[in-house]
Design an enzyme around this catalytic site. Structure first.
Site, PDB file in Angstrom:
ATOM      1  N   SER A  67      -9.762   1.735   2.760  1.00 28.27           N
ATOM      2  CA  SER A  67      -8.915   2.529   1.891  1.00 28.27           C
ATOM      3  C   SER A  67      -7.850   1.717   1.155  1.00 28.27           C
ATOM      4  O   SER A  67      -7.270   2.194   0.196  1.00 28.27           O
ATOM      5  CB  SER A  67      -8.212   3.614   2.705  1.00 28.27           C
ATOM      6  OG  SER A  67      -7.318   3.042   3.645  1.00 28.27           O
ATOM      7  N   LYS A  69       0.845  -1.203   0.000  1.00 32.42           N
ATOM      8  CA  LYS A  69       0.000   0.000   0.000  1.00 32.42           C
ATOM      9  C   LYS A  69       0.876   1.246   0.000  1.00 32.42           C
ATOM     10  O   LYS A  69       1.889   1.300   0.711  1.00 32.42           O
ATOM     11  CB  LYS A  69      -0.897  -0.011   1.243  1.00 32.42           C
ATOM     12  CG  LYS A  69      -1.927   1.114   1.282  1.00 32.42           C
ATOM     13  CD  LYS A  69      -2.803   1.037   2.533  1.00 32.42           C
ATOM     14  CE  LYS A  69      -3.949   2.036   2.520  1.00 32.42           C
ATOM     15  NZ  LYS A  69      -4.794   1.947   3.734  1.00 32.42           N
ATOM     16  N   SER A 103      -9.991  -0.518   6.962  1.00 30.98           N
ATOM     17  CA  SER A 103      -9.385  -0.314   5.647  1.00 30.98           C
ATOM     18  C   SER A 103      -8.671  -1.534   5.071  1.00 30.98           C
ATOM     19  O   SER A 103      -8.258  -1.500   3.912  1.00 30.98           O
ATOM     20  CB  SER A 103      -8.409   0.861   5.683  1.00 30.98           C
ATOM     21  OG  SER A 103      -9.113   2.078   5.627  1.00 30.98           O
TER      22      SER A 103
END
Lengths: 97, 478
Positions: free
Chosen positions: B153, B78, B177
């Protein structure tokens, strides 16, 4: 509660954001709705929990107090938008507070 | 058979044995990433570095070296995690093109385990979002239906795994997330206990909640990544010194006699009927395997969303003060402007609408006159939510709930309504606020073939128990 235009501008000053005029109506509406929603917390009976709010689930342990190498100056400055004489450079300012 | 269809342990074993080369795996992964570029899952692909690293792994093996537990396993990172050899943007214009001067500990640990770090994944800006539509670099699309969101997210990481571009990925989970995009893409996603995994090099959003965790296609594969990244880090004082148990071995244990708590508070209005059916069916399969299902009450669950959006935004308004255009990232400077104007202009140009909204909300709840009614009260309610979990875990070993109230929703559906978006996290927020361990695993498909996730929650540092139950669910899947 209604978060007014003046209130949004006050918060923006505190948060160091300059908002464009066309951003304001939606922010007023969104923040008013969100603040109304989170205001439900006021109705929760919290008499059984201590007044001292605990931030984070655990107490952070202390590390040994010993000197260790940090980030080298060149690496710390490598991504700076402007560097003068080995330091971060900013515009001149006068703090009159 | 493509090496990308293997479980992680099997692929690593083959690369260690030399029956598959790391270079061949790297090429397959990079090709899959290129073929699925339309999903917008990656913000940066490290093509050259990955191929070089793969060849180096093969050469080490040829010299007789034993490769690590993630030998040749392609893993996506990420873009909230700092990397030395790739930019770190956190999905924001304010960090576009930024190169970190240091690397996140979890990234170093993956590298030391001989993983192939193929690239950085797309995400909601500063991890603020539940749909990935808040990325400054465009939304990620759900591979099962490209008109729908992948969750957020960590949407890019979930999609990298779901679409077979990589075998694993790292995400970060502040209020759901990792778990919510895992549920919406049909992958396994673990939010470890607060303190289980180092956050050194994770761009901070809400420091009392943020955790790094893995995505994978199956539970034992996620367990292997977790074992590599977990454990104390002297660079993160919130990381625990507790020993890291054998998470893969935990996946082999059976669940007979384990008590599974089912809180009706998580099955109320707003929960899609098809999602509820799949979740209840998965719980029934655990019962058929010998687990005892126990109804429990978690009465403060319904305050999770309000509590979270007060505390997380308060912490974010403070954490994001560092983005000021002085030391790194974007700088908006006009001739003759003073320092204050530089700050204001940089932050206004660099942050997107959701980040601004949350900074303003966090500033509001901390400001004079509102602090006690909002911030301090939310801390007290957080204590009550934590107490719900303590009481529940006195009765049961794990808790089973839906991960998300709905399957993946259409792109654009909730963009204009931040509150509707926040409610997407209603079932994942309480475990974050309590700091306990949780994961999501796929347990079925809706009639429109969209994945449904089951959330399992265990006490802090009981990841082994969580993994035993999750792996049992996976084995029992029809």
């Amino acid at each position: 509660m209604t978060v007014t235009r003046d209130e949004v501008l006050r918060l923006a000053r505190l948060a160091r954001l300059s908002l464009a005029d066309d951003e304001l109506p939606k922010l007023e509406a969104d923040l008013s709705r969100i603040v109304d929603y989170v205001a439900e917390l006021g109705g929760v009976d919290t008499s059984e929990v201590s007044d001292a709010p605990r931030v984070g689930p655990t107490a952070a342990p202390l590390r040994d107090d010993e000197v260790r190498a940090g980030l080298p100056r060149e690496a710390a400055l490598a991504a700076a938008p402007r560097v003068v004489d080995g330091a971060f450079a900013v515009p001149e300012f006068v703090d009159e507070s | 058979m493509s090496p990308l269809s293997l479980p992680i342990a099997e692929l690593a074993r083959r690369v260690q044995a030399g029956s598959v080369t790391a270079e061949a795996v790297a090429r397959e992964s990079l090709k899959a990433i290129a073929d699925r570029r339309g999903l917008n899952a990656f913000l940066h692909v490290s093509e050259h570095a990955t191929l070089e690293h793969a060849s180096a792994l093969d050469a080490r093996r040829a010299r007789g070296e034993t490769l690590g537990p993630l030998a040749g396993v392609p893993i996506a990172i990420k873009d909230a995690l700092c990397t030395l050899d790739a930019p770190t943007t956190c999905g924001s214009k304010i960090l576009a093109g930024w190169r970190s001067p240091y690397e996140a500990t979890v990234v170093s640990r993956l590298r030391a385990a001989d993983a192939l770090l193929v690239g950085k994944t797309n995400m909601d800006e500063f991890a603020m979002g539940s749909s990935n539509e808040n990325s400054a670099f465009g939304p990620v699309k759900n591979p099962w239906d490209e008109t729908r969101i992948p969750g957020g997210s960590s949407g890019g990481s979930a999609v990298a795994v779901a679409a077979g571009m990589t075998l694993g990925a790292l995400g970060s989970d502040t209020g759901g997330s990792i778990r919510q995009p895992a549920a919406l893409t049909g992958t396994v996603g673990i939010k470890p206990s607060y303190g289980r995994v180092s956050r050194y090099g994770l761009v901070a959003f809400a420091s009392s909640l943020d955790q790094v965790g893995p995505f994978a296609r199956d539970v034992p594969s996620a367990a292997r990544i977790l074992a590599v990244i977990a454990g104390h880090d002297p660079r993160d004082s919130t990381s625990s010194a507790a020993a890291v148990p054998d998470y893969e071995a935990a996946c082999q244990r059976d669940v007979r006699g384990l008590r599974v708590g089912v809180p009706e508070d998580y099955f109320g209005p707003g929960l899609d009927a098809e999602v509820a059916d799949h979740v209840r069916a998965a719980i029934a399969r655990l019962e058929a395997d010998g687990a005892c299902v126990v109804p429990i009450a978690m009465p403060h669950t319904r305050h999770g969303v309000a509590t979270y959006y007060v505390l997380a935004t308060a912490e974010a308004s403070s954490n994001l003060a560092r983005f000021d255009g002085v030391r790194f990232g974007l700088r908006e400077e006009r001739p003759g402007s003073d320092l204050g104007t530089l700050y204001d202009a940089t932050r206004s140009a660099g942050f997107g609408p959701e980040v601004k909204r949350r900074i303003l909300l966090g500033t509001f709840v901390l400001s004079a006159g509102y602090y006690d009614a909002y911030y301090a009260q939310a801390q007290r309610v957080r204590a009550l939510i934590r107490r719900d979990f303590e009481r529940a875990f006195a009765q049961v070993d794990v808790i089973a709930t839906p991960t998300s109230p709905t399957a993946a929703f259409p792109l654009g559906e909730r963009v204009a309504d931040p509150l509707a978006m926040y409610l997407a996290d209603v079932y994942t927020l309480p475990a974050s606020l309590a700091g306990v361990a949780a994961l999501s695993l796929p347990v079925g498909r809706t009639r429109s073939q969209l994945p449904v996730g089951l959330q399992l929650i265990a006490p802090a540092f009981a990841e082994e128990r969580l993994l035993s139950v999750a792996a049992a669910c996976e084995r029992a899947a029809p």
